[in-house]
Motif scaffolding. Structure first.
Motif, PDB file in Angstrom:
ATOM      1  N   TYR A   4       1.575  11.504 -19.297  1.00  0.00           N
ATOM      2  CA  TYR A   4       0.608  10.999 -18.325  1.00  0.00           C
ATOM      3  C   TYR A   4       1.124  11.130 -16.897  1.00  0.00           C
ATOM      4  O   TYR A   4       2.273  10.764 -16.611  1.00  0.00           O
ATOM      5  N   VAL A   5       0.271  11.632 -16.011  1.00  0.00           N
ATOM      6  CA  VAL A   5       0.617  11.837 -14.611  1.00  0.00           C
ATOM      7  C   VAL A   5      -0.292  10.975 -13.751  1.00  0.00           C
ATOM      8  O   VAL A   5      -1.507  10.920 -13.952  1.00  0.00           O
ATOM      9  N   SER A   6       0.293  10.307 -12.781  1.00  0.00           N
ATOM     10  CA  SER A   6      -0.470   9.409 -11.918  1.00  0.00           C
ATOM     11  C   SER A   6      -1.291  10.196 -10.904  1.00  0.00           C
ATOM     12  O   SER A   6      -1.068  11.395 -10.683  1.00  0.00           O
ATOM     13  N   PRO A   7      -2.221   9.531 -10.212  1.00  0.00           N
ATOM     14  CA  PRO A   7      -2.862  10.165  -9.058  1.00  0.00           C
ATOM     15  C   PRO A   7      -1.822  10.504  -7.994  1.00  0.00           C
ATOM     16  O   PRO A   7      -0.716   9.948  -7.968  1.00  0.00           O
ATOM     17  N   LEU A   8      -2.196  11.411  -7.097  1.00  0.00           N
ATOM     18  CA  LEU A   8      -1.331  11.804  -5.991  1.00  0.00           C
ATOM     19  C   LEU A   8      -1.570  10.865  -4.819  1.00  0.00           C
ATOM     20  O   LEU A   8      -2.710  10.571  -4.470  1.00  0.00           O
ATOM     21  N   GLY A   9      -0.490  10.369  -4.229  1.00  0.00           N
ATOM     22  CA  GLY A   9      -0.595   9.502  -3.063  1.00  0.00           C
ATOM     23  C   GLY A   9      -0.021  10.161  -1.824  1.00  0.00           C
ATOM     24  O   GLY A   9       0.822  11.062  -1.918  1.00  0.00           O
ATOM     25  N   ARG A  10      -0.478   9.713  -0.676  1.00  0.00           N
ATOM     26  CA  ARG A  10      -0.006  10.221   0.616  1.00  0.00           C
ATOM     27  C   ARG A  10       0.912   9.182   1.255  1.00  0.00           C
ATOM     28  O   ARG A  10       0.579   8.010   1.322  1.00  0.00           O
ATOM     29  N   ALA A  11       2.052   9.639   1.728  1.00  0.00           N
ATOM     30  CA  ALA A  11       3.028   8.768   2.385  1.00  0.00           C
ATOM     31  C   ALA A  11       3.332   9.319   3.772  1.00  0.00           C
ATOM     32  O   ALA A  11       2.897  10.422   4.134  1.00  0.00           O
ATOM     33  N   ARG A  12       4.119   8.547   4.533  1.00  0.00           N
ATOM     34  CA  ARG A  12       4.474   8.998   5.873  1.00  0.00           C
ATOM     35  C   ARG A  12       5.725   8.295   6.324  1.00  0.00           C
ATOM     36  O   ARG A  12       5.926   7.118   6.026  1.00  0.00           O
ATOM     37  N   THR A  13       6.587   9.026   7.025  1.00  0.00           N
ATOM     38  CA  THR A  13       7.746   8.401   7.649  1.00  0.00           C
ATOM     39  C   THR A  13       7.433   8.098   9.105  1.00  0.00           C
ATOM     40  O   THR A  13       6.592   8.743   9.739  1.00  0.00           O
ATOM     41  N   HIS A  73      -5.064   2.568  -0.999  1.00  0.00           N
ATOM     42  CA  HIS A  73      -3.613   2.550  -1.205  1.00  0.00           C
ATOM     43  C   HIS A  73      -3.035   3.964  -1.235  1.00  0.00           C
ATOM     44  O   HIS A  73      -1.934   4.199  -0.723  1.00  0.00           O
ATOM     45  N   ALA A  74      -3.760   4.882  -1.850  1.00  0.00           N
ATOM     46  CA  ALA A  74      -3.241   6.242  -1.978  1.00  0.00           C
ATOM     47  C   ALA A  74      -3.330   7.030  -0.682  1.00  0.00           C
ATOM     48  O   ALA A  74      -2.723   8.103  -0.572  1.00  0.00           O
ATOM     49  N   ALA A  75      -4.048   6.516   0.314  1.00  0.00           N
ATOM     50  CA  ALA A  75      -4.305   7.279   1.539  1.00  0.00           C
ATOM     51  C   ALA A  75      -3.213   7.166   2.584  1.00  0.00           C
ATOM     52  O   ALA A  75      -3.080   8.048   3.441  1.00  0.00           O
ATOM     53  N   ALA A  76      -2.405   6.083   2.543  1.00  0.00           N
ATOM     54  CA  ALA A  76      -1.444   5.843   3.623  1.00  0.00           C
ATOM     55  C   ALA A  76      -0.475   4.745   3.211  1.00  0.00           C
ATOM     56  O   ALA A  76      -0.777   3.949   2.308  1.00  0.00           O
ATOM     57  N   PRO A  77       0.681   4.654   3.872  1.00  0.00           N
ATOM     58  CA  PRO A  77       1.580   3.521   3.627  1.00  0.00           C
ATOM     59  C   PRO A  77       0.979   2.216   4.145  1.00  0.00           C
ATOM     60  O   PRO A  77       0.281   2.200   5.157  1.00  0.00           O
ATOM     61  N   TRP A  78       1.281   1.121   3.449  1.00  0.00           N
ATOM     62  CA  TRP A  78       0.774  -0.204   3.800  1.00  0.00           C
ATOM     63  C   TRP A  78       1.933  -1.124   4.199  1.00  0.00           C
ATOM     64  O   TRP A  78       3.044  -1.012   3.666  1.00  0.00           O
ATOM     65  N   LEU A  79       1.629  -2.056   5.094  1.00  0.00           N
ATOM     66  CA  LEU A  79       2.474  -3.221   5.354  1.00  0.00           C
ATOM     67  C   LEU A  79       1.666  -4.432   4.935  1.00  0.00           C
ATOM     68  O   LEU A  79       0.555  -4.643   5.442  1.00  0.00           O
ATOM     69  N   VAL A  80       2.176  -5.228   4.019  1.00  0.00           N
ATOM     70  CA  VAL A  80       1.405  -6.339   3.471  1.00  0.00           C
ATOM     71  C   VAL A  80       2.079  -7.676   3.780  1.00  0.00           C
ATOM     72  O   VAL A  80       3.301  -7.791   3.790  1.00  0.00           O
ATOM     73  N   VAL A  81       1.251  -8.671   4.041  1.00  0.00           N
ATOM     74  CA  VAL A  81       1.669 -10.073   4.090  1.00  0.00           C
ATOM     75  C   VAL A  81       0.557 -10.894   3.445  1.00  0.00           C
ATOM     76  O   VAL A  81      -0.591 -10.470   3.407  1.00  0.00           O
ATOM     77  N   TRP A  82       0.913 -12.056   2.945  1.00  0.00           N
ATOM     78  CA  TRP A  82      -0.091 -12.884   2.281  1.00  0.00           C
ATOM     79  C   TRP A  82      -0.669 -13.919   3.228  1.00  0.00           C
ATOM     80  O   TRP A  82      -0.157 -14.189   4.310  1.00  0.00           O
ATOM     81  N   ASP A  83      -1.776 -14.531   2.797  1.00  0.00           N
ATOM     82  CA  ASP A  83      -2.290 -15.735   3.426  1.00  0.00           C
ATOM     83  C   ASP A  83      -2.355 -16.804   2.333  1.00  0.00           C
ATOM     84  O   ASP A  83      -1.398 -16.937   1.579  1.00  0.00           O
ATOM     85  N   ASP A  84      -3.461 -17.503   2.191  1.00  0.00           N
ATOM     86  CA  ASP A  84      -3.478 -18.606   1.233  1.00  0.00           C
ATOM     87  C   ASP A  84      -3.946 -18.221  -0.169  1.00  0.00           C
ATOM     88  O   ASP A  84      -3.386 -18.675  -1.159  1.00  0.00           O
ATOM     89  N   HIS A  85      -4.960 -17.350  -0.274  1.00  0.00           N
ATOM     90  CA  HIS A  85      -5.591 -17.155  -1.581  1.00  0.00           C
ATOM     91  C   HIS A  85      -4.726 -16.382  -2.566  1.00  0.00           C
ATOM     92  O   HIS A  85      -5.042 -16.367  -3.764  1.00  0.00           O
ATOM     93  N   GLU A  86      -3.673 -15.757  -2.105  1.00  0.00           N
ATOM     94  CA  GLU A  86      -2.726 -15.154  -3.041  1.00  0.00           C
ATOM     95  C   GLU A  86      -2.060 -16.220  -3.915  1.00  0.00           C
ATOM     96  O   GLU A  86      -1.487 -15.903  -4.961  1.00  0.00           O
ATOM     97  N   LEU A  87      -2.142 -17.477  -3.482  1.00  0.00           N
ATOM     98  CA  LEU A  87      -1.604 -18.594  -4.257  1.00  0.00           C
ATOM     99  C   LEU A  87      -2.688 -19.642  -4.494  1.00  0.00           C
ATOM    100  O   LEU A  87      -3.167 -19.828  -5.607  1.00  0.00           O
ATOM    101  N   ASP A  88      -3.097 -20.348  -3.424  1.00  0.00           N
ATOM    102  CA  ASP A  88      -4.025 -21.465  -3.547  1.00  0.00           C
ATOM    103  C   ASP A  88      -4.659 -21.685  -2.185  1.00  0.00           C
ATOM    104  O   ASP A  88      -3.964 -21.634  -1.154  1.00  0.00           O
TER     105      ASP A  88
END
Length: 561
Positions: free
Chosen positions: A143-152, A245-260
């Motif tokens: 099985y091979v995953s979809p192709l994603g795009r990254a960037r430095t 997600h596959a289109a570019a690199p992400w920077l993620v942080v949470w708020d409240d609903h990721e927990l409560d």
């Protein structure tokens, strides 16, 4: 382009790159030899269907690499949170390519996906060239995953070209389709920031919109690790989110609903109700969040703690200070809604915690970036909803931590930060505002700028609106723009200006709506505050429909779950 097994193995093993072990799977077990694992043996040991149902992702880029992520799940909605995977490790091959046709392999290796970490994979790739596009994919068995795009990122001493950066927040699966994610993927930005409420914790039909929810959550309200894994999988299985997600690199942080909803530190939303299992719930939510996000080893959770605030530099053009305004905050002073609250001004109270605040101020003092950008969760500028002498503001935003906000604002002023810009999510509407040190003096100088992204889907369709009619703008003259439609913000960051396009879709109750730019605001180099350059008139077709009134807007802002 199809990629056969022989091509993948030969190029992967011949690329001269060492195998990378993900942070989540850095155990003492030796890595298997991928050449020894045949498709037949993997299938016979339980891998009988495509395990790449949750897509791929890239995150936290620097000038020589980035994090690659995937999570194996044959049955993503399995109630036990294990994704239908056998309870054993799987060797996962990965490759990074210099071309979109996946012909020139520049890095390759094997990572181990273990059941202890939800069969997630986190690969920290390094040794690449700065300021370049790359592509990547994974393979396990046949099985091979979809192709994603990254960037430095550009070299630390280089500005690079114009930076295309988008930011988003608040995607309630039940309230609508993720149309904006699909349009965002088509933009192919260099970088995407997600500022929180990536997923929601509620069980089916707990958080509803007028006319009823469009889709439904599976499972109970998320409280256990299995619950959170299942909920993340339901969101990750959405094809529009996978495309973004596959289109570019992400920077993620949470708020409240990721927990409560509206949690603060070690305090749940309703502290008056005994919840002896809240810290266990927090530990489960943090672990599942790491398992499902492209984060580096530094963010591996340790019990109830997780290091999420961090700095990401985009050459000399921009420094992104990604903040965590949930894990270390004091509890809201007078409840979660709009209040005239003396506790909001208490200098001892903090929304960041002392250590994160000092880290941020140190970052301001050390910065040589053209733009210092704070990626964070809740409204930063003052939003008083009372035209009289009382100050009635949201206790769940920086208004509930006035001294904390003032210290940070004074900090970037003292450090002579060239261009401070705050990026915000949470409030399910687009906003643009000037930032002040003293909001009680509306004639005082602007000292920064805030851009706020609407929700991807939370709140349902929303409605077009005349920003001049919003009562908050009359009470708070530093607030310059408001729109109540769903969408995202796409910015172009150059040395002389930051231009922000407020993108909107007319509805999310059905998929496939078109996107357009509702307004554009510009922040000029060394000129704090936002300047409007484009404002699209109300669509005549929408004038025939019902628009949300100013009074309803205030009520929704005040009573929003």
């Amino acid at each position: 382009m199809s990629l056969n097994r022989r091509h993948f193995l030969v190029t992967g093993l011949g690329a001269g790159a060492a195998a990378a072990v993900p942070a989540a799977a850095a155990h003492a077990e030796p890595e298997p030899d991928p050449a020894a694992e045949t498709a037949q043996s993997l299938a016979s040991r339980g891998l009988r269907t495509d395990p790449f149902t949750l897509g791929v992702a890239c995150g936290d880029p620097d000038h020589e690499g980035f994090v690659l992520w995937t999570r194996l799940a044959q049955q993503p909605m399995a109630e036990d949170g294990l994704g239908g995977m056998p309870g054993r490790p799987f060797p996962v091959q990965w490759q990074v390519y210099a071309d979109e046709r996946a012909r020139r392999v520049v890095r390759a290796g094997v990572s181990v996906a273990t059941p202890e970490w939800g069969h997630s994979v986190h690969v920290e790739v390094s040794g690449l060239r700065p300021d370049r596009e790359y592509w990547y994919r994974f393979r396990v068995g046949p099985y091979v995953s979809p192709l994603g795009r990254a960037r430095t990122a550009p070299h630390p001493l280089s500005y690079g070209g114009a930076l295309s950066m988008a930011f988003v927040s608040c995607a309630q699966y039940e309230h609508g389709y993720f149309t904006s994610y699909r349009h965002l993927a088509a933009e192919r930005p260099d970088l995407i920031l997600h500022l929180g409420d990536y997923q929601y914790e509620y069980t089916r039909d707990t958080y509803t919109i007028p006319g009823g929810n469009v889709r439904h959550h599976e499972g109970p309200e998320t409280e256990t690790l299995a619950n959170y894994r299942q909920r993340h999988a339901q969101y990750k299985a959405d094809p529009d989110l996978q495309a973004a997600h596959a289109a570019a690199p992400w920077l993620v942080v949470w708020d409240d609903h990721e927990l409560d909803n509206n949690w603060a530190g070690e305090v749940p939303e309703k502290p008056e109700v005994p919840q002896p299992g809240f810290l266990s719930r927090r530990e489960a939510a943090f672990r599942a969040y790491y398992e499902n996000m492209p984060l580096r080893r530094a963010s591996i959770p340790r019990g109830i703690d997780m290091q999420l605030y961090r700095r990401v530099r985009w050459g000399r053009m921009a420094t992104f200070h990604m903040l965590d305004t949930r894990q270390y905050r004091d509890d809201q002073g007078c409840g979660d809604g709009y209040r005239d609250c003396p506790a909001a001004a208490d200098p001892a109270r903090s929304i960041t915690g002392a250590a994160q605040e000092e880290w941020l101020l140190d970052g301001f003092r050390a910065s040589r970036a053209q733009w210092d950008i704070l990626g964070q969760q809740v409204f930063f500028a003052q939003r008083d909803n009372n035209a009289g002498p009382a100050k009635v503001t949201s206790m769940d935003a920086w208004d509930g931590y006035v001294a904390s906000r003032r210290r940070i604002t004074q900090g970037w002023m003292d450090a002579q930060v060239r261009n401070p810009v705050v990026l915000t999510g949470d409030v399910h509407a687009h906003w643009a505002s000037d930032l002040k040190l003293d909001y009680d003096d509306p004639t005082g100088p602007s000292v920064g700028s805030e851009l706020v992204a609407s929700s991807i889907s939370t709140g349902g369709d929303g409605a077009d609106s005349d920003p001049a009619q919003h009562p908050f703008l009359a009470i708070n003259p530093h607030l310059k723009f408001y729109n109540n439609q769903r969408g995202y913000v796409l910015t172009t960051i150059e040395r002389d200006q930051l231009a922000a396009d407020f993108k909107v879709v007319p509805q999310v109750r059905t998929p496939g709506a078109d996107v357009h730019t509702r307004a554009t605001y510009v922040i000029e180099d060394r000129v704090p505050g936002v300047q409007q350059t484009y404002l699209r008139p109300l669509d005549p077709a929408l004038r025939l429909g019902r628009r949300i009134t100013a009074e309803e807007t205030v009520r929704l802002e005040t009573e929003r779950p």
